[in-house]
Enzyme design. Sequence first.
Site, mmCIF file in Angstrom:
data_model
loop_
_atom_site.group_PDB
_atom_site.id
_atom_site.type_symbol
_atom_site.label_atom_id
_atom_site.label_comp_id
_atom_site.label_asym_id
_atom_site.label_seq_id
_atom_site.Cartn_x
_atom_site.Cartn_y
_atom_site.Cartn_z
ATOM 1 N N SER A 1 -20.943 118.426 49.824
ATOM 2 C CA SER A 1 -19.980 119.104 48.953
ATOM 3 C C SER A 1 -18.845 119.918 49.456
ATOM 4 C CB SER A 1 -20.668 119.821 47.955
ATOM 5 O OG SER A 1 -21.707 119.136 47.417
ATOM 6 N N HIS B 1 -21.364 113.849 45.264
ATOM 7 C CA HIS B 1 -20.859 112.632 45.811
ATOM 8 C C HIS B 1 -21.852 111.510 46.241
ATOM 9 C CE1 HIS B 1 -23.168 114.332 49.251
ATOM 10 N NE2 HIS B 1 -22.782 115.714 49.138
ATOM 11 N N HIS C 1 -25.558 112.352 47.051
ATOM 12 C CA HIS C 1 -26.413 112.626 45.874
ATOM 13 C C HIS C 1 -26.820 111.613 45.184
ATOM 14 C CE1 HIS C 1 -24.024 116.577 45.969
ATOM 15 N NE2 HIS C 1 -25.398 116.834 46.426
ATOM 16 N N GLN D 1 -30.212 131.257 46.806
ATOM 17 C CA GLN D 1 -30.293 130.449 48.153
ATOM 18 C C GLN D 1 -29.035 130.942 48.866
ATOM 19 O OE1 GLN D 1 -30.931 126.587 46.471
ATOM 20 N NE2 GLN D 1 -29.196 125.825 48.071
HETATM 21 P P1 AMP Z 1 -27.264 119.997 47.480
HETATM 22 O O1 AMP Z 1 -26.326 119.490 46.053
HETATM 23 O O2 AMP Z 1 -26.259 120.104 48.595
HETATM 24 O O3 AMP Z 1 -28.062 121.082 47.371
HETATM 25 O O4 AMP Z 1 -27.895 118.627 47.924
HETATM 26 C C1 AMP Z 1 -28.702 118.109 46.980
HETATM 27 C C2 AMP Z 1 -29.709 117.127 47.399
HETATM 28 O O5 AMP Z 1 -28.964 116.238 47.990
HETATM 29 C C3 AMP Z 1 -30.598 117.697 48.686
HETATM 30 O O6 AMP Z 1 -31.677 116.919 48.827
HETATM 31 C C4 AMP Z 1 -29.708 117.100 49.898
HETATM 32 O O7 AMP Z 1 -30.438 116.825 51.122
HETATM 33 C C5 AMP Z 1 -29.159 115.640 49.218
HETATM 34 N N1 AMP Z 1 -27.800 115.431 50.153
HETATM 35 C C6 AMP Z 1 -26.716 116.162 50.113
HETATM 36 N N2 AMP Z 1 -25.828 115.524 50.812
HETATM 37 C C7 AMP Z 1 -26.267 114.061 51.320
HETATM 38 C C8 AMP Z 1 -26.207 112.991 52.075
HETATM 39 N N3 AMP Z 1 -24.849 113.015 52.679
HETATM 40 N N4 AMP Z 1 -26.789 112.088 52.135
HETATM 41 C C9 AMP Z 1 -28.087 112.185 51.584
HETATM 42 N N5 AMP Z 1 -28.397 113.105 50.735
HETATM 43 C C10 AMP Z 1 -27.691 114.118 50.725
#
Ligand code: AMP
Length: 288
Positions: free
Chosen positions: A193, A34, A37, A64
Amino acid sequence: MKVVRSIPSARRLMEQWKLSGVPVGLVPTMGFLHEGHLSLVDFARKKVGDNGKVILSIYVNPTQFGPAEDFQDYPRDLRADLQRCRNRGVDAVFTPDDESMFPWRKEGGKGTFVIEEAWTQAMEGASRPTHFRGVTTVIAKLFGILNPDYSIFGSKDFQQAMVIRKMVVDLNFSTKVEMAPTAREKDGLAMSSRNIYLSADQRQQALCLRRSLLSARKLVRGSAAGFSSKQMKSRLEKELSKYSEARLDYIEFFESRTMKTVRKVSRGDHMALAVYFGNTRLIDNGKL
Ligand code: AMP
C-alpha cells in the site's frame, strides 16, 4: 457480501457460520487493497473450499504505528476496497472503528497489550519498537472476536507472520496460521500500500530490494565455501549504495524456522531487508 462494522454483529455472523458447520478463513488487512491482499483472499478460499466462508478485516490499527509514523496519512479507500472484495468473492468484510477496538485509548487511557518477546527484538522490531505489540494485540483481538479456523498472512511481512504463529502457539489460539507467497509487480517490486508514496524515480530505484535478494541468492548458491553474513552484508551494501534515493535500514540473515540470525549464510537461510526512500520505508525478504 456482508459488511459488518460492530463487534457484536461480527460475533453474530460468526456464530451463524459456525452453526452451519462451514470452515472460516480470516484475512486481516489495513485496507487500501491491492493484488497482494487479494491473493490472500484466493489463498483463504482454497483453504476453506467453495462452501466455506472468507472474511476480510479492514482496520488501520493505530497501536502498530510509532508516534512519528504515517498513521494519519496511511492511504484509505473503503469504497474501492469493498468493491474489490465483492469482485473477489469475499463473503464478509469486518471494518471496526477505533472507538470499538480501543475504547481505553481515549484521552491517553491504559489497557491490555499482547507482547511476544522472542522474535520481535530484531529487524522490524528494532526499527519500530512499539510496532509488534500493536500487531499482536490487534490480531489477538480479531482472533478473540472472530475465532477463524484459518488466518492468512503474507510472507511479504515474514517476521510478522512468524511472530503471530508464535503467539498462536504460546496463547493456545485455535486458528491455523497460513503464510501466502509475496505478490509482486511485473518488474519484481513487492506490492505494498505504501508504494503509492514513491516518486517515479524512487519507484524505479525500489527494485533494489528484489535485486539485493536475487544477488544474495546467487552469491550463496554459487560458492561452495559460502560467505559470512558480514561479507554478504558489505557486498550488498556496496550494491545498494549505487541507488541514490535508497537508504538502507537493515539487512539480516536468519534461519527461517527459528528466526535465529546466522553467522555463516547457507542455501535455504532467509534474508530480510528494509530500505528507506525519503520517508517511505519498504521491506522485502526471501529464501536464499
Ligand atoms: P497490510 O494491509 O499491509 O497490513 O497487509 C495485510 C496482509 O497482507 C498482511 O498479511 C501482509 O503480509 C499481506 N500482504 C501485503 N502485501 C503483500 C504482498 N505483496 N503479497 C502478499 N501478501 C501481502
